[in-house]
Scaffold this motif. Structure first.
Motif, short mmCIF file in Angstrom:
data_model
loop_
_atom_site.label_atom_id
_atom_site.label_comp_id
_atom_site.label_asym_id
_atom_site.label_seq_id
_atom_site.Cartn_x
_atom_site.Cartn_y
_atom_site.Cartn_z
N LYS A 145 0.85 -1.00 0.05
CA LYS A 145 0.03 -0.01 0.01
C LYS A 145 0.88 1.20 0.11
O LYS A 145 0.43 2.22 -0.32
N TYR A 146 2.07 1.20 0.41
CA TYR A 146 3.02 2.15 0.44
C TYR A 146 4.50 2.04 -0.26
O TYR A 146 4.79 0.73 -0.12
N LYS A 194 10.33 15.79 1.57
CA LYS A 194 10.00 14.29 0.80
C LYS A 194 11.02 13.82 -0.02
O LYS A 194 10.85 12.64 -0.34
N SER A 196 2.19 -1.05 5.46
CA SER A 196 1.80 -0.11 6.63
C SER A 196 2.44 1.61 6.20
O SER A 196 3.62 1.42 5.59
N GLU A 197 1.88 2.55 6.68
CA GLU A 197 2.50 3.71 6.42
C GLU A 197 3.89 4.02 7.29
O GLU A 197 3.78 3.78 8.40
N LYS A 250 8.40 2.86 0.60
CA LYS A 250 9.19 3.41 1.88
C LYS A 250 10.66 3.41 1.29
O LYS A 250 10.92 2.75 0.60
N GLN A 303 8.58 13.44 10.52
CA GLN A 303 7.37 13.25 11.64
C GLN A 303 7.67 12.64 12.72
O GLN A 303 7.33 12.92 13.88
N ARG A 359 1.95 7.15 -0.30
CA ARG A 359 1.20 6.11 -0.63
C ARG A 359 1.48 5.63 -1.99
O ARG A 359 2.00 6.17 -2.94
N GLY A 397 8.47 8.27 2.91
CA GLY A 397 7.47 7.30 2.37
C GLY A 397 6.31 8.03 1.57
O GLY A 397 6.19 9.14 1.53
N ASN A 450 7.94 8.53 8.68
CA ASN A 450 9.10 9.36 8.04
C ASN A 450 10.03 10.20 9.08
O ASN A 450 9.65 10.32 10.14
N PHE A 472 3.06 13.34 7.37
CA PHE A 472 3.45 12.34 6.67
C PHE A 472 3.19 12.84 5.01
O PHE A 472 3.94 12.64 4.13
N TYR A 473 2.18 13.59 4.82
CA TYR A 473 1.81 13.89 3.44
C TYR A 473 2.64 14.95 3.01
O TYR A 473 3.26 15.18 1.96
#
Length: 305
Positions: free
Chosen positions: A152-153, A224, A237-238, A155, A244, A185, A183, A241, A253-254
């Motif tokens: 789903k993510y 990022k 899993s998310e 890294k 964060q 999505r 990371g 970072n 995260f975003y």
């Protein structure tokens, strides 16, 4: 398009100088050719630049950087990184993918080819620049790796080598915990804008800019866009970072560029473009709203910052 004027001109001149005055050993010639190949500029498809962006100068982009693995100073990494060995360099691909493997940067270039992307770059600190990156879209790499349904993510982890990076050698006294982690999505990672850069201005990345391979996500704040990649993992899993983990109240995260959501300690509504004295308005999603805003439809962007 092959842009190699400086490297080839200098190599040819050096070669003629060697040959004119003495018998040149095969070892010397081999070393010269090896050095020439290492210094060669990149072959790539130019960006048509539909937004008509004007890149900052090479000098500006390569002399004002954040690279905390070297220093928290904006200019110190230029000097501290000059002995950094970036070739050969392999990146590991692990997690929920078809085949875990290691690939050299040159293998990645050969697999996916190179193109130019002239992107706006907005730092969370309030400065910005325009960079002509050279690289390939991340989705091409993900298509090759074939993530499974659990992924789903994505890294990303930077190289952890205290012998290479002075700040990492400080251990618990370093400015940030190492290695640096970021990371995305999976849908963000697969967006055509998301880019893996190996160069800029037609040349390979300099060490202070994240050589030899880094991430570029133009609609997110610069932190990022992790430098000097060592690992790329497709995970369920998310990822937590680095920024964060340091202070989740200030860095999410975003990290989407959003002039309507200030950093707790300063405004994000304006930015200083390198080389300009006056500030300019910051654009939602750094000017890439049309391409990415749909990802966050229905989300409270003050909560998911």
């Amino acid at each position: 398009m092959n842009i190699t004027p400086e490297a080839l001109f200098e190599a040819r001149r050096h070669f003629l100088k060697l040959g004119a005055g003495a018998l040149v050993s095969s070892t010397a010639i081999s070393q010269l050719l090896a050095d020439t190949l290492l210094d060669m500029s990149l072959t790539y498809t130019p960006d048509p630049n539909p937004l008509k962006l004007s890149p900052n100068t090479f000098e500006q982009i390569t002399n004002y950087v954040n690279f905390y693995e070297f220093s928290t100073d904006k200019t110190a990494p230029v000097k501290l990184s000059q002995k950094m060995k970036t070739d050969p360099w392999s990146v590991g691909f692990f997690g929920d993918i078809k085949t875990e493997q290691m690939l050299r940067v040159d293998e990645l270039i050969a697999k996916f080819g190179l193109e130019e992307r002239i992107y706006r770059f907005r730092c969370v600190e309030g400065w910005s620049m325009v960079v002509p990156w050279i690289g390939f879209p991340l989705y091409k790499l993900l298509d090759y790796l074939e993530p499974n349904s659990k992924a789903k993510y994505v890294k990303f982890t930077t190289r952890h080598d205290p012998a290479l990076f002075p700040d990492q050698a400080k251990g618990i006294f370093a400015s940030i915990p190492h290695p640096y982690v970021e990371g995305l999505r999976m849908d963000e990672a697969r967006n055509p804008l998301t880019f893996i850069a190996v160069g800029m201005y037609g040349k390979r990345l300099l060490p202070q800019n994240g050589a030899p391979i880094r991430l570029v996500v133009p609609w997110k704040y610069g932190f990022k866009s992790i430098k000097s990649l060592d690992l790329i993992e497709c995970v369920e899993s998310e990822p937590l970072n680095t920024w964060q983990a340091i202070d989740a109240k200030e860095y999410g995260f975003y990290a989407n560029v959003n002039p309507a959501v200030d950093h707790p300690r300063w405004t994000q509504s304006k930015e200083r473009l390198l080389g300009k004295l006056t500030k300019q308005a910051t654009l939602p999603f750094n000017g890439y709203e049309k391409e990415v805003a749909g990802f966050y439809a229905g989300m409270d962007l003050r909560k998911f910052f």
